[in-house]
Design a protein around this motif. Structure first.
Motif, PDB file in Angstrom:
ATOM      1  N   VAL A  44       0.861  -1.188   0.000  1.00 32.18           N
ATOM      2  CA  VAL A  44       0.000   0.000   0.000  1.00 32.18           C
ATOM      3  C   VAL A  44       0.891   1.229   0.000  1.00 32.18           C
ATOM      4  O   VAL A  44       1.835   1.317   0.799  1.00 32.18           O
ATOM      5  N   MET A  45       0.629   2.172  -0.892  1.00 28.79           N
ATOM      6  CA  MET A  45       1.366   3.433  -0.930  1.00 28.79           C
ATOM      7  C   MET A  45       0.412   4.583  -0.619  1.00 28.79           C
ATOM      8  O   MET A  45      -0.642   4.688  -1.257  1.00 28.79           O
ATOM      9  N   THR A  46       0.768   5.418   0.334  1.00 33.85           N
ATOM     10  CA  THR A  46      -0.007   6.628   0.598  1.00 33.85           C
ATOM     11  C   THR A  46       0.757   7.821   0.030  1.00 33.85           C
ATOM     12  O   THR A  46       1.910   8.053   0.373  1.00 33.85           O
ATOM     13  N   MET A  47       0.087   8.556  -0.851  1.00 27.84           N
ATOM     14  CA  MET A  47       0.683   9.736  -1.481  1.00 27.84           C
ATOM     15  C   MET A  47      -0.292  10.895  -1.334  1.00 27.84           C
ATOM     16  O   MET A  47      -0.794  11.457  -2.321  1.00 27.84           O
ATOM     17  N   LEU A  48      -0.581  11.244  -0.089  1.00 27.58           N
ATOM     18  CA  LEU A  48      -1.540  12.293   0.243  1.00 27.58           C
ATOM     19  C   LEU A  48      -0.793  13.592   0.563  1.00 27.58           C
ATOM     20  O   LEU A  48       0.440  13.623   0.581  1.00 27.58           O
ATOM     21  N   PHE A  49      -1.543  14.666   0.822  1.00 22.27           N
ATOM     22  CA  PHE A  49      -0.911  15.989   0.887  1.00 22.27           C
ATOM     23  C   PHE A  49       0.005  16.162   2.094  1.00 22.27           C
ATOM     24  O   PHE A  49       1.107  16.686   1.976  1.00 22.27           O
ATOM     25  N   TRP A  65       3.175  -1.259   4.130  1.00 23.21           N
ATOM     26  CA  TRP A  65       2.651   0.086   3.904  1.00 23.21           C
ATOM     27  C   TRP A  65       3.820   1.029   3.652  1.00 23.21           C
ATOM     28  O   TRP A  65       4.635   1.270   4.543  1.00 23.21           O
ATOM     29  N   LEU A  66       3.916   1.557   2.434  1.00 21.87           N
ATOM     30  CA  LEU A  66       4.905   2.572   2.083  1.00 21.87           C
ATOM     31  C   LEU A  66       4.258   3.936   2.268  1.00 21.87           C
ATOM     32  O   LEU A  66       3.412   4.334   1.468  1.00 21.87           O
TER      33      LEU A  66
END
Length: 310
Positions: A90-95, A117-118
């Motif tokens: 899972v990659m989170t690329m949020l603000f 989780w990345l």
């Protein structure tokens, strides 16, 4: 320690042409990937992972912004849990950290026992510590990405990663898919986020310095393109100065790295500098320039719009 990905030597990730991706059988087995946050960077990362042979599902708070990815064979989920369910990575690329914290409970609730989780948003050491505390998970890696829109689209970002080596090895196929090389910053969460702030301090400062030189040349009646020609190929040259300086001269502020995103990072850098007992004078001056450009209405434009502050 530096781990080099599949794409060979370290040349500038902004300017190299995209190579043909290696078939997944030559590199690693196919993985199921969830990408949360399909903004300027996230959309490109999703496409790069899909192009490398991984099965990608994307989620974005505003679904309509994720829907164009379906044309590339990428699944679009209605919820965080639906995207994460069954994912290997899972990659989170949020603000920012708050945006990541908003999805943390739902994410960890759907995270499989062997998933990684990345956390790839730029949140700073304090931000990743908050996320880790909220997650309570041993599956989290600190993994901010160095690069902008074009490298994200080409799979040429530079992942900066810290955390347990076993998790890094497990996630390496996805890191290779989105990046030209992986830099391992250490075993502890927060080391990669600290490195990202050092890198972004350079990027944001050199952008502001380029704007200053372009403005000085123009103000003194000299063609500012001559400034870029003068430094080109010399020890003081920088591909980033050439890229952003050219955009400034053209007045082309199409966003690749949003100015307000840069302001957010400058706040993190300022805080981290103070925490590390580093004089913040330079970063405060750069921050003031970006604040001025944003207040003049350029917050959604590219970093190059800092030129307007001069």
């Amino acid at each position: 320690m530096t781990r080099t990905g599949r794409r060979g030597p370290n040349t500038d990730p902004l300017l190299r042409p995209a190579p043909r991706p290696a078939p997944p059988t030559e590199r690693h087995h196919q993985m199921r990937v969830a990408l949360l946050g399909t903004g300027t960077m996230g959309a490109g990362m999703a496409r790069s992972a899909q192009r490398a042979g991984h099965e990608v599902t994307a989620w974005n708070r505003t679904r309509s912004k994720a829907e164009p990815l379906a044309d590339d064979g990428i699944g679009v989920a209605d919820s965080v849990a639906a995207a994460v369910d069954g994912a290997d990575v899972v990659m989170t690329m949020l603000f920012d950290a708050d945006a990541v914290l908003d999805v943390t409970r739902e994410l960890t609730g759907a995270l499989g026992p062997d998933a990684v989780w990345l956390q790839s948003a730029t949140v700073g050491p304090e931000g990743i510590a908050r996320i880790a505390q909220a997650a309570g998970s041993q599956q989290l890696l600190d993994a901010p990405m160095l690069g902008t829109k074009q490298p994200a689209e080409q799979g040429k970002l530079v992942p900066l990663v810290s955390g347990p080596s076993a998790l890094i090895e497990r996630a390496q196929p996805v890191l290779d898919a989105v990046g030209a090389k992986t830099i391992v910053a250490g075993d502890d969460l927060g080391r990669a986020s600290a490195l990202k702030l050092a890198c972004n301090a350079w990027i944001l400062s050199i952008t502001a310095a380029t704007a200053q030189s372009v403005a000085i040349a123009k103000g003194l009646g000299v063609d500012p393109a001559l400034f870029l020609q003068a430094i080109e190929g010399g020890a003081s040259d920088s591909p980033y100065a050439q890229l952003k300086g050219g955009a400034m001269i053209k007045g082309d502020f199409t966003p690749s790295f949003g100015l307000d995103g840069g302001r957010k990072d400058l706040g993190l850098i300022d805080d981290a500098a103070r925490a590390g007992d580093v004089d913040p004078t330079l970063i405060e001056a750069v921050r003031a320039l970006f604040d001025g450009a944003s207040e003049a209405g350029h917050g959604d434009d590219d970093l190059a719009a800092v030129f307007t502050a001069f």
